[in-house]
Every structure is written in C-alpha cells, then in structure tokens.
Design a protein around this motif. Structure first.
Motif, PDB file in Angstrom:
ATOM      1  N   ASN A 207       0.841  -1.193   0.000  1.00 53.30           N
ATOM      2  CA  ASN A 207       0.000   0.000   0.000  1.00 53.30           C
ATOM      3  C   ASN A 207       0.878   1.245   0.000  1.00 53.30           C
ATOM      4  O   ASN A 207       2.117   1.164   0.011  1.00 53.30           O
ATOM      5  CB  ASN A 207      -0.971  -0.012   1.188  1.00 53.30           C
ATOM      6  CG  ASN A 207      -0.256  -0.028   2.533  1.00 53.30           C
ATOM      7  OD1 ASN A 207       0.840   0.510   2.673  1.00 53.30           O
ATOM      8  ND2 ASN A 207      -0.882  -0.642   3.521  1.00 53.30           N
ATOM      9  N   ALA A 208       0.257   2.417   0.000  1.00 52.14           N
ATOM     10  CA  ALA A 208       1.006   3.675  -0.097  1.00 52.14           C
ATOM     11  C   ALA A 208       1.979   3.843   1.060  1.00 52.14           C
ATOM     12  O   ALA A 208       3.102   4.329   0.873  1.00 52.14           O
ATOM     13  CB  ALA A 208       0.029   4.845  -0.159  1.00 52.14           C
ATOM     14  N   ASP A 209       1.569   3.434   2.260  1.00 53.93           N
ATOM     15  CA  ASP A 209       2.464   3.567   3.418  1.00 53.93           C
ATOM     16  C   ASP A 209       3.677   2.657   3.286  1.00 53.93           C
ATOM     17  O   ASP A 209       4.791   3.045   3.647  1.00 53.93           O
ATOM     18  CB  ASP A 209       1.700   3.239   4.710  1.00 53.93           C
ATOM     19  CG  ASP A 209       0.685   4.316   5.070  1.00 53.93           C
ATOM     20  OD1 ASP A 209       0.860   5.467   4.618  1.00 53.93           O
ATOM     21  OD2 ASP A 209      -0.277   3.999   5.787  1.00 53.93           O
ATOM     22  N   MET A 211       5.047   1.687   0.485  1.00 46.88           N
ATOM     23  CA  MET A 211       5.894   2.291  -0.537  1.00 46.88           C
ATOM     24  C   MET A 211       6.667   3.479   0.027  1.00 46.88           C
ATOM     25  O   MET A 211       7.865   3.646  -0.241  1.00 46.88           O
ATOM     26  CB  MET A 211       5.040   2.738  -1.727  1.00 46.88           C
ATOM     27  CG  MET A 211       4.353   1.612  -2.471  1.00 46.88           C
ATOM     28  SD  MET A 211       3.319   2.283  -3.815  1.00 46.88           S
ATOM     29  CE  MET A 211       2.357   0.830  -4.248  1.00 46.88           C
ATOM     30  N   LYS A 212       5.965   4.313   0.792  1.00 51.22           N
ATOM     31  CA  LYS A 212       6.614   5.486   1.380  1.00 51.22           C
ATOM     32  C   LYS A 212       7.773   5.066   2.281  1.00 51.22           C
ATOM     33  O   LYS A 212       8.868   5.639   2.220  1.00 51.22           O
ATOM     34  CB  LYS A 212       5.596   6.294   2.179  1.00 51.22           C
ATOM     35  CG  LYS A 212       6.180   7.572   2.811  1.00 51.22           C
ATOM     36  CD  LYS A 212       5.158   8.277   3.687  1.00 51.22           C
ATOM     37  CE  LYS A 212       3.973   8.772   2.902  1.00 51.22           C
ATOM     38  NZ  LYS A 212       3.060   9.605   3.731  1.00 51.22           N
ATOM     39  N   GLU A 245      -2.719   3.035  -5.218  1.00 52.13           N
ATOM     40  CA  GLU A 245      -1.809   3.227  -4.087  1.00 52.13           C
ATOM     41  C   GLU A 245      -0.616   4.097  -4.465  1.00 52.13           C
ATOM     42  O   GLU A 245      -0.139   4.912  -3.672  1.00 52.13           O
ATOM     43  CB  GLU A 245      -1.338   1.871  -3.547  1.00 52.13           C
ATOM     44  CG  GLU A 245      -2.425   1.052  -2.886  1.00 52.13           C
ATOM     45  CD  GLU A 245      -3.031   1.734  -1.669  1.00 52.13           C
ATOM     46  OE1 GLU A 245      -2.285   2.379  -0.903  1.00 52.13           O
ATOM     47  OE2 GLU A 245      -4.263   1.627  -1.489  1.00 52.13           O
ATOM     48  N   ILE A 246      -0.118   3.939  -5.690  1.00 46.30           N
ATOM     49  CA  ILE A 246       0.981   4.805  -6.158  1.00 46.30           C
ATOM     50  C   ILE A 246       0.500   6.250  -6.213  1.00 46.30           C
ATOM     51  O   ILE A 246       1.202   7.180  -5.786  1.00 46.30           O
ATOM     52  CB  ILE A 246       1.489   4.344  -7.540  1.00 46.30           C
ATOM     53  CG1 ILE A 246       2.084   2.939  -7.458  1.00 46.30           C
ATOM     54  CG2 ILE A 246       2.547   5.333  -8.064  1.00 46.30           C
ATOM     55  CD1 ILE A 246       2.409   2.333  -8.819  1.00 46.30           C
ATOM     56  N   LYS A 248      -1.919   7.554  -4.476  1.00 47.69           N
ATOM     57  CA  LYS A 248      -2.099   7.992  -3.087  1.00 47.69           C
ATOM     58  C   LYS A 248      -0.766   8.419  -2.476  1.00 47.69           C
ATOM     59  O   LYS A 248      -0.673   9.439  -1.781  1.00 47.69           O
ATOM     60  CB  LYS A 248      -2.721   6.861  -2.279  1.00 47.69           C
ATOM     61  CG  LYS A 248      -3.004   7.213  -0.827  1.00 47.69           C
ATOM     62  CD  LYS A 248      -3.658   6.022  -0.114  1.00 47.69           C
ATOM     63  CE  LYS A 248      -3.884   6.325   1.363  1.00 47.69           C
ATOM     64  NZ  LYS A 248      -4.497   5.146   2.053  1.00 47.69           N
ATOM     65  N   LEU A 249       0.278   7.647  -2.759  1.00 51.30           N
ATOM     66  CA  LEU A 249       1.622   8.003  -2.284  1.00 51.30           C
ATOM     67  C   LEU A 249       2.044   9.366  -2.823  1.00 51.30           C
ATOM     68  O   LEU A 249       2.504  10.233  -2.067  1.00 51.30           O
ATOM     69  CB  LEU A 249       2.613   6.931  -2.735  1.00 51.30           C
ATOM     70  CG  LEU A 249       4.104   7.284  -2.643  1.00 51.30           C
ATOM     71  CD1 LEU A 249       4.535   7.405  -1.186  1.00 51.30           C
ATOM     72  CD2 LEU A 249       4.944   6.245  -3.378  1.00 51.30           C
ATOM     73  N   LYS A 251       0.224  11.817  -4.013  1.00 52.73           N
ATOM     74  CA  LYS A 251      -0.612  12.904  -3.517  1.00 52.73           C
ATOM     75  C   LYS A 251      -0.318  13.231  -2.058  1.00 52.73           C
ATOM     76  O   LYS A 251      -0.479  14.375  -1.623  1.00 52.73           O
ATOM     77  CB  LYS A 251      -2.083  12.550  -3.699  1.00 52.73           C
ATOM     78  CG  LYS A 251      -2.515  12.545  -5.165  1.00 52.73           C
ATOM     79  CD  LYS A 251      -3.955  12.089  -5.340  1.00 52.73           C
ATOM     80  CE  LYS A 251      -4.341  12.078  -6.822  1.00 52.73           C
ATOM     81  NZ  LYS A 251      -5.720  11.583  -7.042  1.00 52.73           N
ATOM     82  N   SER A 252       0.151  12.235  -1.298  1.00 48.87           N
ATOM     83  CA  SER A 252       0.477  12.482   0.110  1.00 48.87           C
ATOM     84  C   SER A 252       1.826  13.187   0.268  1.00 48.87           C
ATOM     85  O   SER A 252       2.101  13.770   1.319  1.00 48.87           O
ATOM     86  CB  SER A 252       0.508  11.153   0.876  1.00 48.87           C
ATOM     87  OG  SER A 252       1.629  10.358   0.499  1.00 48.87           O
ATOM     88  N   GLU A 253       2.631  13.152  -0.774  1.00 43.10           N
ATOM     89  CA  GLU A 253       3.948  13.803  -0.741  1.00 43.10           C
ATOM     90  C   GLU A 253       4.103  14.622  -2.018  1.00 43.10           C
ATOM     91  O   GLU A 253       4.702  14.153  -3.000  1.00 43.10           O
ATOM     92  CB  GLU A 253       5.066  12.765  -0.602  1.00 43.10           C
ATOM     93  CG  GLU A 253       4.992  11.959   0.689  1.00 43.10           C
ATOM     94  CD  GLU A 253       6.352  11.511   1.175  1.00 43.10           C
ATOM     95  OE1 GLU A 253       7.341  11.645   0.423  1.00 43.10           O
ATOM     96  OE2 GLU A 253       6.435  11.043   2.311  1.00 43.10           O
TER      97      GLU A 253
END
Length: 330
Positions: A207-209, A211-212, A245-246, A248-249, A251-253
């Motif tokens: 998930n995005a977390d 990956m981050k 999810e990519i 989302k990652l 957009k969160s950063e």
C-alpha cells in the motif's frame, strides 16, 4: 635437501592440524557474517542464523536491561543474526575493539554510536535475549567497567546495521559446554548484524504507506501489483489497486518525483525486452497522469529489460521476481 623438504612438509602438516583444530571449535553449521572478518584466532561459540526479526538499535546508554531501553535508540527490522566470539587467550578487549573499528573503516561502515571503557553505560545485561537464544548463560553480563560497544551503519542504498560489543568474562554462570574454555579475563566479542529485508522479493501487494517507508529508507521500491499480458505493454485492469496506491503516495507527498522503471526476465532477446520494459513503464506513467491526475512533470519512464535482476532466471520463481516495475526517487 631431502631433510629440509621433509622438515617443511612436517611444519605445513602441523600448521594445518593447528588450523583445523581451531576451526573445529566453532559451533557446527555456524559461519561468519558476510564480508566482516573475525578477529584472528577467535572461536565462534554462539550463533543464530539470519531470520526476519525486530531489533532495538542502541544509540545511547541503557536505562533498563530487560527488556532493553536506551536513552536514545532506533527500532529497526530485517534479517537479524548473532555471532559470539571467544577471543584467543591473552588478548585484551581494547585490542579486539580496535580491530573491529578498523574493520568498520575497511568496509565503509559509519559509526553511529560508540561507548568505550569507563564511559557511562552497562550493556552486558541488555544481551540477555541473545544469551538465552545462543546458550551463553551469563558470560557477557558482568564486566561493565571494561566493556566497549560500537554501532555502525553501512553506506548501501539499503543499509545494514552492525552492533559490536566487546567485553571480558568477569563473573556469572558459564554454560557447561564452555567450561574450561571461558575463564576470568578472557575477551569476548558479541556481534549483531541487521541486514535489510528485500520487500520486493516477497512479491506482496504494497500500500502507499509501505511504498513510502521503502522509498524513504532506500530510495526505491518494487511494485508487483502491475500486470501485463505476455509481450504486451498495456496495463491490465487488475493493476488498478496498485496504481491507486501509487497515486495515493504521490498525492500524500507533493514534492516526491519518481522514475518508473520497467524490468523483465531473461526470456526473449535482450533488445526486445529492453524496449518492452520501457513501453510498460511508459504505460504506467500514462495511467497515473490520465486517470489519477498526477502531474506529468513528476514522473518519467525508463526500461532496464533483463539488466538488473533481483533473482536467478534459472527457475520460474526467480523470473517472476525479475518481472517488475520499480519506483525510484527522482
């Protein structure tokens, strides 16, 4: 001449016997950590093979022993292994520790924390879990005045961590198997190695977390949830959860930019696979920009083809790991 030759051969034989005898004191099926040398003449008396585990990396003196708590620390996880060495008789902890410091320098390991003899901290009792796992009883625990500890981090993209603890047996229970070998004043070195767990080799959905975390730790992450038909570059509909999810990652950063890098196995011609991997990466970029609203200036596409495998291509399990898309921090 014959007498001289006979003497030389006898000396070689006796030397071989001495080396084999020394090596024979190592625990069965134990081995040194990759790359790092042991202090010459030491015996490996405690060992746990690498396995995925959590470890609290000490970066300051301990404030509690069981469980260990430190004034400053870093929780990490990865392939954790233990190595306990009994140094040759007559060697001091200071000499052993100095040699490990030189080994850090040789390997390009950066020291994160160091505690020398007489400085605050009594680390021996923080190794109780290792002592229990490796049948060491109390041989590491009671020499606070002369113990030394050094924590290091490799300079790899995915770093390994090393904890070197050097002490001398002073008091406490000695396991029966080491009776007569461990005695008062005998130097000991305890080494803990935490090697990175390669997330991409698990081939799990991230998930995005996830990956981050991977990108912040190593600058890249492999995504195995992106699917293509054989010899095709169109992203299949089953890829939508991974694409989401990519996005989302990203957009969160908002400052994060990524190279989208395609990889293939070794089936087919190298030039064809190089082009195919680039076309697949381009398709992923197109999906993220057209369907998820990610700015085109934050992504680019690159193809590595067969040229950066993470596993052997001899079997399908390895080839499956090599067919992947990686996100590399720009």
């Amino acid at each position: 001449m014959n007498r001289t030759l006979k003497a030389v051969l006898t000396l070689c034989f006796l030397s071989s016997v001495a080396i084999l005898t020394s090596a024979g004191q190592d625990l069965p099926k134990s081995k040194d950590p990759a790359r790092m040398k042991r202090y010459e003449g030491s015996e490996l008396i405690g060992y746990r093979a690498p396995k995925f585990d959590e470890y609290l990396l000490p970066l300051g003196p301990p404030s509690n022993f069981n469980p260990p708590v430190y004034e400053k620390s870093k929780p990490i996880e990865g392939q954790v292994s233990y190595y306990t060495y009994l140094a040759p008789a007559g060697r001091s902890p200071a000499e052993i520790f100095r040699n490990y410091r030189q080994e850090f320098q040789r390997l390009g390991i950066d020291v994160q924390y160091e505690k020398n003899a007489g400085q605050p901290g009594d680390f021996g009792s923080t190794f109780d879990k290792i002592a229990n796992d490796c049948d060491l009883a109390q041989i590491l625990a009671y020499d606070g005045a002369d113990e030394r500890l050094m924590v290091g981090q490799s300079r790899d993209t995915k770093p390994s961590y090393y904890v070197v603890f050097v002490t001398a047996y002073n008091d406490g229970v000695i396991p029966e198997r080491l009776q007569g070998r461990v005695e008062k004043g005998r130097a000991l070195a305890q080494l803990v190695v935490i090697a990175p767990e390669a997330m991409e080799k698990k081939m799990a959905f991230l998930n995005a977390d996830d990956m981050k975390l991977a990108i912040h730790d190593s600058g890249e992450v492999a995504v195995y949830g992106l699917y293509f038909d054989t010899d095709k570059d169109a992203v299949k509909s089953e890829s939508q959860p991974a694409l989401a999810e990519i996005a989302k990652l990203l957009k969160s950063e908002p400052s994060l930019r990524l190279h989208v890098v395609g990889h293939t196995d070794n089936q087919g011609k190298p030039d064809y696979n190089l082009d195919l991997s680039h076309r697949r990466a381009t398709s992923v970029v197109a999906e993220l920009t057209s369907k998820f609203g990610i700015g085109a200036n934050r992504l680019d596409a690159f193809g590595c083809g067969i040229y950066s495998p993470v596993a052997s291509n001899e079997a399908e399990t390895g080839r499956a790991k090599n067919r992947r898309v990686e996100l590399v921090q720009w």
